[in-house]
Design a protein around this motif. Sequence first.
Motif, PDB file in Angstrom:
ATOM      1  N   PRO A   1       0.833  -1.199   0.000  1.00  0.00           N
ATOM      2  CA  PRO A   1       0.000   0.000   0.000  1.00  0.00           C
ATOM      3  C   PRO A   1       0.874   1.258   0.000  1.00  0.00           C
ATOM      4  O   PRO A   1       2.009   1.234   0.487  1.00  0.00           O
ATOM      5  CB  PRO A   1      -0.788  -0.096   1.301  1.00  0.00           C
ATOM      6  N   LEU A   2       0.314   2.360  -0.518  1.00  0.00           N
ATOM      7  CA  LEU A   2       1.068   3.603  -0.674  1.00  0.00           C
ATOM      8  C   LEU A   2       1.680   4.088   0.638  1.00  0.00           C
ATOM      9  O   LEU A   2       2.836   4.509   0.687  1.00  0.00           O
ATOM     10  CB  LEU A   2       0.125   4.671  -1.259  1.00  0.00           C
ATOM     11  N   TYR A   3       0.895   4.018   1.753  1.00  0.00           N
ATOM     12  CA  TYR A   3       1.429   4.571   3.009  1.00  0.00           C
ATOM     13  C   TYR A   3       2.650   3.785   3.476  1.00  0.00           C
ATOM     14  O   TYR A   3       3.543   4.342   4.111  1.00  0.00           O
ATOM     15  CB  TYR A   3       0.350   4.616   4.102  1.00  0.00           C
ATOM     16  N   LEU A   4       2.719   2.489   3.121  1.00  0.00           N
ATOM     17  CA  LEU A   4       3.895   1.696   3.511  1.00  0.00           C
ATOM     18  C   LEU A   4       5.095   2.043   2.633  1.00  0.00           C
ATOM     19  O   LEU A   4       6.241   1.936   3.075  1.00  0.00           O
ATOM     20  CB  LEU A   4       3.588   0.200   3.453  1.00  0.00           C
ATOM     21  N   ARG A   5       4.841   2.489   1.404  1.00  0.00           N
ATOM     22  CA  ARG A   5       5.972   2.934   0.577  1.00  0.00           C
ATOM     23  C   ARG A   5       6.560   4.231   1.150  1.00  0.00           C
ATOM     24  O   ARG A   5       7.776   4.401   1.211  1.00  0.00           O
ATOM     25  CB  ARG A   5       5.538   3.095  -0.890  1.00  0.00           C
ATOM     26  N   VAL A   6       5.670   5.154   1.597  1.00  0.00           N
ATOM     27  CA  VAL A   6       6.166   6.377   2.248  1.00  0.00           C
ATOM     28  C   VAL A   6       6.918   6.011   3.525  1.00  0.00           C
ATOM     29  O   VAL A   6       7.998   6.539   3.812  1.00  0.00           O
ATOM     30  CB  VAL A   6       4.992   7.331   2.568  1.00  0.00           C
ATOM     31  N   ARG A   7       6.342   5.069   4.291  1.00  0.00           N
ATOM     32  CA  ARG A   7       7.012   4.580   5.495  1.00  0.00           C
ATOM     33  C   ARG A   7       8.402   4.045   5.184  1.00  0.00           C
ATOM     34  O   ARG A   7       9.379   4.331   5.884  1.00  0.00           O
ATOM     35  CB  ARG A   7       6.162   3.480   6.132  1.00  0.00           C
ATOM     36  N   ASP A   8       8.524   3.252   4.116  1.00  0.00           N
ATOM     37  CA  ASP A   8       9.817   2.663   3.752  1.00  0.00           C
ATOM     38  C   ASP A   8      10.842   3.751   3.435  1.00  0.00           C
ATOM     39  O   ASP A   8      12.002   3.659   3.840  1.00  0.00           O
ATOM     40  CB  ASP A   8       9.669   1.729   2.547  1.00  0.00           C
TER      41      ASP A   8
ATOM     42  N   LEU B   1      11.192  15.867  12.393  1.00  0.00           N
ATOM     43  CA  LEU B   1      10.806  15.629  11.004  1.00  0.00           C
ATOM     44  C   LEU B   1      10.183  16.901  10.420  1.00  0.00           C
ATOM     45  O   LEU B   1       9.629  17.712  11.163  1.00  0.00           O
ATOM     46  CB  LEU B   1       9.767  14.497  10.918  1.00  0.00           C
ATOM     47  N   PRO B   2      10.230  17.051   9.095  1.00  0.00           N
ATOM     48  CA  PRO B   2       9.484  18.150   8.471  1.00  0.00           C
ATOM     49  C   PRO B   2       7.992  18.028   8.795  1.00  0.00           C
ATOM     50  O   PRO B   2       7.533  16.965   9.212  1.00  0.00           O
ATOM     51  CB  PRO B   2       9.735  17.940   6.970  1.00  0.00           C
ATOM     52  N   SER B   3       7.245  19.086   8.603  1.00  0.00           N
ATOM     53  CA  SER B   3       5.803  19.061   8.896  1.00  0.00           C
ATOM     54  C   SER B   3       5.095  18.065   7.975  1.00  0.00           C
ATOM     55  O   SER B   3       5.614  17.680   6.926  1.00  0.00           O
ATOM     56  CB  SER B   3       5.208  20.454   8.688  1.00  0.00           C
TER      57      SER B   3
ATOM     58  N   GLU C   1       4.066  16.782   0.423  1.00  0.00           N
ATOM     59  CA  GLU C   1       4.509  17.353  -0.857  1.00  0.00           C
ATOM     60  C   GLU C   1       5.751  16.651  -1.380  1.00  0.00           C
ATOM     61  O   GLU C   1       5.825  16.270  -2.549  1.00  0.00           O
ATOM     62  CB  GLU C   1       4.805  18.855  -0.697  1.00  0.00           C
ATOM     63  N   SER C   2       6.737  16.426  -0.497  1.00  0.00           N
ATOM     64  CA  SER C   2       8.004  15.877  -0.980  1.00  0.00           C
ATOM     65  C   SER C   2       7.854  14.403  -1.376  1.00  0.00           C
ATOM     66  O   SER C   2       8.654  13.893  -2.157  1.00  0.00           O
ATOM     67  CB  SER C   2       9.099  16.048   0.073  1.00  0.00           C
ATOM     68  N   HIS C   3       6.831  13.709  -0.864  1.00  0.00           N
ATOM     69  CA  HIS C   3       6.598  12.326  -1.285  1.00  0.00           C
ATOM     70  C   HIS C   3       5.498  12.221  -2.342  1.00  0.00           C
ATOM     71  O   HIS C   3       5.089  11.127  -2.704  1.00  0.00           O
ATOM     72  CB  HIS C   3       6.251  11.439  -0.082  1.00  0.00           C
ATOM     73  N   GLY C   4       5.016  13.380  -2.799  1.00  0.00           N
ATOM     74  CA  GLY C   4       3.991  13.382  -3.835  1.00  0.00           C
ATOM     75  C   GLY C   4       2.726  12.643  -3.415  1.00  0.00           C
ATOM     76  O   GLY C   4       2.144  11.887  -4.183  1.00  0.00           O
TER      77      GLY C   4
ATOM     78  N   VAL D   1      -3.299  12.619   4.419  1.00  0.00           N
ATOM     79  CA  VAL D   1      -3.905  11.422   5.041  1.00  0.00           C
ATOM     80  C   VAL D   1      -2.945  10.242   4.947  1.00  0.00           C
ATOM     81  O   VAL D   1      -2.676   9.540   5.928  1.00  0.00           O
ATOM     82  CB  VAL D   1      -5.256  11.085   4.368  1.00  0.00           C
ATOM     83  N   THR D   2      -2.389  10.016   3.745  1.00  0.00           N
ATOM     84  CA  THR D   2      -1.436   8.923   3.554  1.00  0.00           C
ATOM     85  C   THR D   2      -0.178   9.148   4.392  1.00  0.00           C
ATOM     86  O   THR D   2       0.352   8.216   5.010  1.00  0.00           O
ATOM     87  CB  THR D   2      -1.074   8.804   2.060  1.00  0.00           C
ATOM     88  N   THR D   3       0.284  10.398   4.420  1.00  0.00           N
ATOM     89  CA  THR D   3       1.466  10.731   5.221  1.00  0.00           C
ATOM     90  C   THR D   3       1.228  10.402   6.683  1.00  0.00           C
ATOM     91  O   THR D   3       2.088   9.828   7.359  1.00  0.00           O
ATOM     92  CB  THR D   3       1.807  12.230   5.065  1.00  0.00           C
ATOM     93  N   ARG D   4       0.037  10.739   7.184  1.00  0.00           N
ATOM     94  CA  ARG D   4      -0.268  10.464   8.595  1.00  0.00           C
ATOM     95  C   ARG D   4      -0.288   8.969   8.890  1.00  0.00           C
ATOM     96  O   ARG D   4       0.144   8.541   9.952  1.00  0.00           O
ATOM     97  CB  ARG D   4      -1.627  11.079   8.967  1.00  0.00           C
ATOM     98  N   LEU D   5      -0.800   8.176   7.942  1.00  0.00           N
ATOM     99  CA  LEU D   5      -0.786   6.716   8.126  1.00  0.00           C
ATOM    100  C   LEU D   5       0.647   6.207   8.221  1.00  0.00           C
ATOM    101  O   LEU D   5       0.972   5.354   9.043  1.00  0.00           O
ATOM    102  CB  LEU D   5      -1.494   6.022   6.956  1.00  0.00           C
ATOM    103  N   ALA D   6       1.516   6.750   7.352  1.00  0.00           N
ATOM    104  CA  ALA D   6       2.928   6.332   7.371  1.00  0.00           C
ATOM    105  C   ALA D   6       3.579   6.706   8.700  1.00  0.00           C
ATOM    106  O   ALA D   6       4.328   5.910   9.292  1.00  0.00           O
ATOM    107  CB  ALA D   6       3.683   6.969   6.204  1.00  0.00           C
ATOM    108  N   LEU D   7       3.279   7.918   9.197  1.00  0.00           N
ATOM    109  CA  LEU D   7       3.862   8.363  10.466  1.00  0.00           C
ATOM    110  C   LEU D   7       3.355   7.514  11.628  1.00  0.00           C
ATOM    111  O   LEU D   7       4.124   7.141  12.520  1.00  0.00           O
ATOM    112  CB  LEU D   7       3.536   9.850  10.698  1.00  0.00           C
TER     113      LEU D   7
END
Lengths: 242, 242
Positions: B12-19, B36-38, B44-47, B51-57
Amino acid sequence: MEARANGEGSTPLYLRVRDQLANQIEAGLLAANTRLPSERVLAESHGTTRVTTRLALAQLEAEGRIYRSNRRGWFVSPPRLVYNPTQDYSFSDNVTSQGRTPATETLEVTATEVAPWLANKTGLAVGDAIVRLRRRRQVDGRPVLVENIYLNPKRLPGIEQYDFNRSLWKLLREKYSVELQGKRIEMFPTALVDPQAEALGVNAGTAGLYVTRRSHDADGVFVEFDEEFWLHDTLSIQVEVQ
Amino acid sequence: MEARANGEGSTPLYLRVRDQLANQIEAGLLAANTRLPSERVLAESHGTTRVTTRLALAQLEAEGRIYRSNRRGWFVSPPRLVYNPTQDYSFSDNVTSQGRTPATETLEVTATEVAPWLANKTGLAVGDAIVRLRRRRQVDGRPVLVENIYLNPKRLPGIEQYDFNRSLWKLLREKYSVELQGKRIEMFPTALVDPQAEALGVNAGTAGLYVTRRSHDADGVFVEFDEEFWLHDTLSIQVEVQ
């Protein structure tokens, strides 16, 4: 753990409901694997709201006292399996000695290559051949862990041909004369994500315990690296220090 | 743990951001205790979306790789403290030997009575006198555990008068000639509630590790029962089996 909240002083309402349910479990009024009454019935019998009842149930789940079974409601957790990492017994022997029934299921056997993280853990070189065995293990019919075992095919030629639904340690001893030594065990709490969570039938994000074990043979040759993902409420680690 | 999701296959996308974030931490691009950055900048930097960023965090937090500091954002977790339960060292010695700085703070000393759950753990009778010492311990300025220590005043008369911001084991040895023996340690994952969560500055429900230790003196007389509530991301248990 004792049948009280690990809080004291002025206690929020949901923790009082939690204490009442925990005391019923402790006293044996609610036996292992018993289904709890519905949230509506619990709320009525404790003279509270369903929101408060849900907070109490979530707390009991986080403590490992109850578990949810898909769409069938809440159940009382069976006792944690006791595991002493300083003693050298197999999963099956340990479960059986506690009067419970083990089961092991092979999910996948793959011939693959050593990735950088695994090179760190095993001392093998990146790109070396490695056999990855993926298994799920149960206690009394409930899945408690999934594991990825990385086996050194140089020390264990032909290992991928065997039946892994039995004790791996006995297999290594009987077929390869390997007595595992120098076990180094590491454990810490983690959160389970897929495919681990899925294999254990829980939601991604459920609390777990991550356990790894690296072993070599009598000559110091790397034999196996095992990573286990345990459900958080299934295990108690106990050690005696003399 | 290795710098990859503990998942494989279609991710899933959030796990790719996590990786990606986990790899930056692993590679030392994001050092321990770095902010970490906000979420907006990360998204933005992960495109991707917030919501997805928060799941990764949230996933990285559950794994113990990052932690949240009240209203100041997300920070990279420092390395876990290594703890070998089979070795007989004090908290302070263990922390210092890993090049880090321990601190101990006494929160409360109370003369009280043995409750039923504690009678089970200690072998004392319900209603016997007991001294309860509550402390918070830090590593490099970050609270990592709170503990309730139950001390036997029959074996340790006048114990409540001492300074507990130092090593309790040294105190027992110097003032009471007690060499603790027969330590029995038990550990399992749990969820932290108040007042533990509050004392550690985290939300109720945060994952933790519950560790208890019971010790007696050379004559088998009960001396102390210690229950420790560790933040889930601060500890790695390591054992060597020969």
